[in-house]
Write an enzyme that holds these catalytic residues in place. Structure first.
Site, PDB file in Angstrom:
ATOM      1  N   SER A 111      63.472  26.157  60.524  1.00 58.78           N
ATOM      2  CA  SER A 111      64.923  26.155  60.653  1.00 58.78           C
ATOM      3  C   SER A 111      65.597  26.281  59.283  1.00 58.78           C
ATOM      4  O   SER A 111      65.470  27.303  58.626  1.00 58.78           O
ATOM      5  CB  SER A 111      65.379  24.903  61.404  1.00 58.78           C
ATOM      6  OG  SER A 111      66.583  25.148  62.100  1.00 58.78           O
ATOM      7  N   LYS A 123      90.313  15.818  70.017  1.00 58.82           N
ATOM      8  CA  LYS A 123      90.185  15.089  68.755  1.00 58.82           C
ATOM      9  C   LYS A 123      88.972  14.160  68.753  1.00 58.82           C
ATOM     10  O   LYS A 123      88.382  13.899  67.704  1.00 58.82           O
ATOM     11  CB  LYS A 123      91.467  14.288  68.482  1.00 58.82           C
ATOM     12  CG  LYS A 123      91.500  13.600  67.131  1.00 58.82           C
ATOM     13  CD  LYS A 123      91.374  14.603  65.997  1.00 58.82           C
ATOM     14  CE  LYS A 123      91.396  13.910  64.644  1.00 58.82           C
ATOM     15  NZ  LYS A 123      91.132  14.854  63.544  1.00 58.82           N
TER      16      LYS A 123
END
Length: 273
Positions: free
Chosen positions: A85, A137
């Protein structure tokens, strides 16, 4: 008058080792080392990577710094036990890549994870009252499930980061994007398979990578030494690492836990076995 002798650093190969998860501490250390390498004008760099990856932005900054150095020196990446990765991503900053046949690499993709303990909170009778400026949020809040619109937002974020990864691999390894996407589905593969896919250039050990780097800059592999740039350890750290294996393991576990907690909710280029 031309000085007949090369400076000491011009006859050595710089070496940087990237181990463990890639996060802000790794980025700071590597960028500082790369600055030193540029100032000392080493002819080549051996980049040893033994990492499952890490945070996206830190990996990108290391990669960008390596790319900028390519015009000034040769960079050979050596993949160790694991270079997956984000470890693959920073390896793309090298012009040449070598891995052991059994190296675990790949895991090209993005993951984001949040922790949900809503059921546990319900059992103990704890709830939270949230006032927010917008509906998203508190996305990935640990006390509630994700909504479908939130899942879509996060998927778009993941897809954007994934596209950046694929493009970098394709450009760095001179591969078609479609070819990269065919194996960039999160799977891991060996160094031998990586060679067949075009992710690396050669199979070999770190010592063979060192010899390769020396040959690329016309230095004698038998006489050329590596100069490893690393942050000096304190006396206490050296004593503990040398004399107490259990303490070292506890420190590694502590670092991993801190990484897990600090990156919850962040997109990661990380192999999670």
């Amino acid at each position: 008058m031309i000085w007949p002798f090369k400076p000491r650093y011009r006859k050595q190969i710089a070496r940087i080792e990237v181990t463990g998860v890639i996060a802000s501490d790794t980025r700071k250390r590597v960028l500082e080392a790369l600055k030193t390498i540029e100032e000392r004008k080493y002819p080549a760099l051996l980049l040893r990577i033994d990492s499952p990856g890490g945070t996206v932005a830190d990996s990108q900054e290391i990669y960008s710094a390596l790319k900028k150095l390519q015009d000034k020196l040769k960079i050979v990446a050596s993949f160790g036990n694991i270079s997956a990765s984000g470890g693959v991503y920073i390896g793309m900053g090298a012009q040449h890549i070598m891995a052991n046949p059994g190296t675990i690499t790949g895991s090209i993709g993005v993951i984001i994870r949040g922790n949900n303990i809503e059921g546990l909170l319900d059992k103990v009778g704890v709830s939270f009252k949230v006032i927010k400026s917008g509906p998203y949020k508190d996305i990935l809040a640990f006390d509630r499930q994700l909504t479908d619109p939130e899942k879509q937002i996060l998927q778009e974020l993941i897809d954007t980061s994934y596209r950046q990864f694929v493009i970098t691999v394709a450009e760095s390894r001179n591969l078609e994007e479609t070819a990269v996407r065919s194996f960039a589905d999160g799977r891991i593969f060996t160094g031998e398979q990586a060679l067949e896919l075009g992710v690396i250039d050669r199979l070999g050990t770190e010592e063979e990578a060192r010899c390769w780097a020396a040959e690329l800059v016309n230095l004698d592999p038998d006489k050329t030494e590596c100069d490893t740039l690393e942050k000096p350890k304190s006396l206490v750290s050296r004593v503990l690492s040398n004399n107490n294996l259990e303490t070292s393991r506890l420190a590694s576990a502590k670092n991993w836990l801190e990484f897990e907690l600090s990156t919850s909710g962040l997109p990661l280029w990380l192999y999670r076995p």
